[in-house]
Design a protein around this motif. Sequence first.
Motif, mmCIF file in Angstrom:
data_model
loop_
_atom_site.group_PDB
_atom_site.id
_atom_site.type_symbol
_atom_site.label_atom_id
_atom_site.label_comp_id
_atom_site.label_asym_id
_atom_site.label_seq_id
_atom_site.Cartn_x
_atom_site.Cartn_y
_atom_site.Cartn_z
ATOM 1 N N ASP A 136 0.683 -1.021 -0.164
ATOM 2 C CA ASP A 136 -0.020 -0.260 0.153
ATOM 3 C C ASP A 136 1.131 1.220 0.361
ATOM 4 O O ASP A 136 0.127 2.292 -0.790
ATOM 5 N N PHE A 137 2.059 1.472 0.715
ATOM 6 C CA PHE A 137 2.718 2.938 0.513
ATOM 7 C C PHE A 137 3.731 2.544 -0.559
ATOM 8 O O PHE A 137 3.514 3.606 -1.335
ATOM 9 N N ALA A 138 4.095 1.391 -1.298
ATOM 10 C CA ALA A 138 4.047 1.546 -2.545
ATOM 11 C C ALA A 138 3.542 2.261 -3.750
ATOM 12 O O ALA A 138 4.028 3.019 -4.337
ATOM 13 N N VAL A 139 2.477 1.942 -3.801
ATOM 14 C CA VAL A 139 1.825 2.291 -4.225
ATOM 15 C C VAL A 139 1.268 4.050 -4.182
ATOM 16 O O VAL A 139 0.682 4.810 -5.186
ATOM 17 N N GLU B 44 -6.638 5.924 -13.056
ATOM 18 C CA GLU B 44 -6.764 4.999 -12.520
ATOM 19 C C GLU B 44 -4.769 4.385 -12.664
ATOM 20 O O GLU B 44 -3.801 3.962 -12.266
ATOM 21 N N SER B 45 -4.670 5.473 -13.637
ATOM 22 C CA SER B 45 -2.953 5.191 -14.053
ATOM 23 C C SER B 45 -1.620 5.118 -13.047
ATOM 24 O O SER B 45 -0.275 4.726 -12.975
ATOM 25 N N VAL B 46 -2.305 6.523 -12.559
ATOM 26 C CA VAL B 46 -1.585 6.636 -11.251
ATOM 27 C C VAL B 46 -0.871 5.782 -9.969
ATOM 28 O O VAL B 46 0.096 6.127 -9.702
ATOM 29 N N TYR B 47 -1.788 5.135 -9.949
ATOM 30 C CA TYR B 47 -1.739 4.016 -9.159
ATOM 31 C C TYR B 47 -1.390 3.360 -9.741
ATOM 32 O O TYR B 47 -1.413 1.592 -9.163
ATOM 33 N N GLY B 48 -0.996 2.733 -10.820
ATOM 34 C CA GLY B 48 -0.182 1.180 -11.255
ATOM 35 C C GLY B 48 -2.220 0.140 -11.838
ATOM 36 O O GLY B 48 -1.383 -0.543 -10.964
ATOM 37 N N GLY B 49 -3.054 1.123 -11.322
ATOM 38 C CA GLY B 49 -4.437 0.124 -11.477
ATOM 39 C C GLY B 49 -5.218 0.488 -10.649
ATOM 40 O O GLY B 49 -4.405 0.904 -8.573
ATOM 41 N N LEU B 50 -6.273 -0.100 -10.024
ATOM 42 C CA LEU B 50 -7.335 -0.352 -8.847
ATOM 43 C C LEU B 50 -6.838 -1.400 -8.054
ATOM 44 O O LEU B 50 -7.511 -0.878 -7.044
ATOM 45 N N SER B 51 -6.067 -2.162 -8.328
ATOM 46 C CA SER B 51 -5.890 -3.318 -6.995
ATOM 47 C C SER B 51 -5.231 -2.939 -5.339
ATOM 48 O O SER B 51 -5.470 -3.591 -4.843
ATOM 49 N N GLY B 52 -3.873 -2.316 -6.181
ATOM 50 C CA GLY B 52 -3.038 -1.355 -5.045
ATOM 51 C C GLY B 52 -4.444 -0.358 -4.431
ATOM 52 O O GLY B 52 -3.285 0.188 -2.922
ATOM 53 N N PHE C 217 18.260 2.520 -6.431
ATOM 54 C CA PHE C 217 17.120 2.486 -5.122
ATOM 55 C C PHE C 217 15.772 1.687 -5.517
ATOM 56 O O PHE C 217 15.340 2.384 -6.546
ATOM 57 N N ALA C 218 14.775 1.089 -5.059
ATOM 58 C CA ALA C 218 13.797 0.457 -4.394
ATOM 59 C C ALA C 218 12.865 1.532 -4.697
ATOM 60 O O ALA C 218 13.421 2.328 -3.476
ATOM 61 N N LEU C 219 12.215 2.204 -4.797
ATOM 62 C CA LEU C 219 10.468 3.386 -3.924
ATOM 63 C C LEU C 219 10.094 3.156 -2.828
ATOM 64 O O LEU C 219 10.921 3.873 -2.465
ATOM 65 N N THR C 220 10.540 2.661 -2.181
ATOM 66 C CA THR C 220 9.915 2.596 -0.449
ATOM 67 C C THR C 220 11.931 2.661 0.152
ATOM 68 O O THR C 220 11.710 1.842 1.807
ATOM 69 N N HIS C 221 12.572 2.603 -0.177
ATOM 70 C CA HIS C 221 13.717 2.431 0.114
ATOM 71 C C HIS C 221 14.155 3.662 1.174
ATOM 72 O O HIS C 221 13.779 4.938 0.450
ATOM 73 N N GLU C 222 14.216 3.961 2.205
ATOM 74 C CA GLU C 222 14.988 4.953 3.134
ATOM 75 C C GLU C 222 15.491 6.181 2.297
ATOM 76 O O GLU C 222 14.599 7.159 2.828
ATOM 77 N N ASN C 223 16.441 6.009 1.861
ATOM 78 C CA ASN C 223 16.275 7.194 0.627
ATOM 79 C C ASN C 223 16.406 7.852 0.183
ATOM 80 O O ASN C 223 15.657 9.126 -0.385
ATOM 81 N N ILE C 224 14.433 7.370 -0.980
ATOM 82 C CA ILE C 224 13.939 7.648 -1.413
ATOM 83 C C ILE C 224 12.816 8.383 -0.805
ATOM 84 O O ILE C 224 12.647 9.669 -0.999
ATOM 85 N N VAL C 225 12.372 7.674 0.253
ATOM 86 C CA VAL C 225 11.676 8.422 1.054
ATOM 87 C C VAL C 225 11.916 9.571 1.721
ATOM 88 O O VAL C 225 11.063 10.305 2.142
ATOM 89 N N ALA C 226 13.691 9.545 2.848
ATOM 90 C CA ALA C 226 13.952 10.585 3.181
ATOM 91 C C ALA C 226 14.040 11.939 2.130
ATOM 92 O O ALA C 226 13.571 12.578 2.311
ATOM 93 N N ALA C 227 14.001 11.463 1.002
ATOM 94 C CA ALA C 227 14.263 12.253 0.059
ATOM 95 C C ALA C 227 12.889 12.912 -0.226
ATOM 96 O O ALA C 227 12.587 14.199 -0.296
ATOM 97 N N LEU C 228 12.062 12.372 -0.580
ATOM 98 C CA LEU C 228 10.192 12.794 -0.526
ATOM 99 C C LEU C 228 10.124 13.824 0.562
ATOM 100 O O LEU C 228 9.445 14.396 0.138
ATOM 101 N N ALA C 229 10.675 13.009 1.349
ATOM 102 C CA ALA C 229 9.970 14.146 2.822
ATOM 103 C C ALA C 229 10.633 15.147 2.748
ATOM 104 O O ALA C 229 10.501 16.300 3.505
#
Length: 206
Positions: free
Chosen positions: A35-38, A52-60, A118-130
């Motif tokens: 859910d976090f990755a979505v 819908e495409s922004v979230y990679g589809g509805l399932s997420g 880095f993966a999307l949920t990697h701490e470096n990416i999360v810290a940069a978004l923060a």
Amino acid sequence: MQKTDRERAIALAGIFQATALVRDVAYKGQVAEADFAVCLQSIMCLDAPDVESVYGGLSGLRRGLTLLADELRTPREMELARYTVNLLVLERKLSADRALLQRMREGIGAIAGRLDHFALTHENIVAALAELYSQTISKLTPRIMVNGDPAHLNRSENADRIRALLLAGIRSAVLWRQAGGGRLTLLLRRNALLREARRLLGSLPH
């Protein structure tokens, strides 16, 4: 972008999912990774053919859609409602500030460039978004005050997750406005949005 109840329901579900995850981090110190990755993916997807495409589809967005349907039927989540209203107010202020919008767009582009390493949920990416949230949205009022357990809130990685999720909430608020959502839409189109949220949930695989 189409301005239909379907698009608006999906965007609202994105806001609800982000705010629910903010609460999870604040009170439990944990978050559902998928859910976090979505939510994070929605920030990176600035140019998409539809909501819908922004979230990679509805399932997420199953959690967000479920919460949306529940709240439109019987409002109970006052904390999530407060976060949602504040995000919608902040998005309106952001949309009126072209310089801040450009700064955010450039920041997201720079962070997206790191995804090769880095993966999307990697701490470096999360810290940069923060940090991007702190440099942009945090300059606007009202500042969103997050309630929770101080033991979790005081951990830097959790503070980063919360800011990144609030940025995702802003992204969904942008989609809500682009889909024709406004101050009175939730009041005037409540039943239509509820029907759409239920229909979208029903279309997901069990």
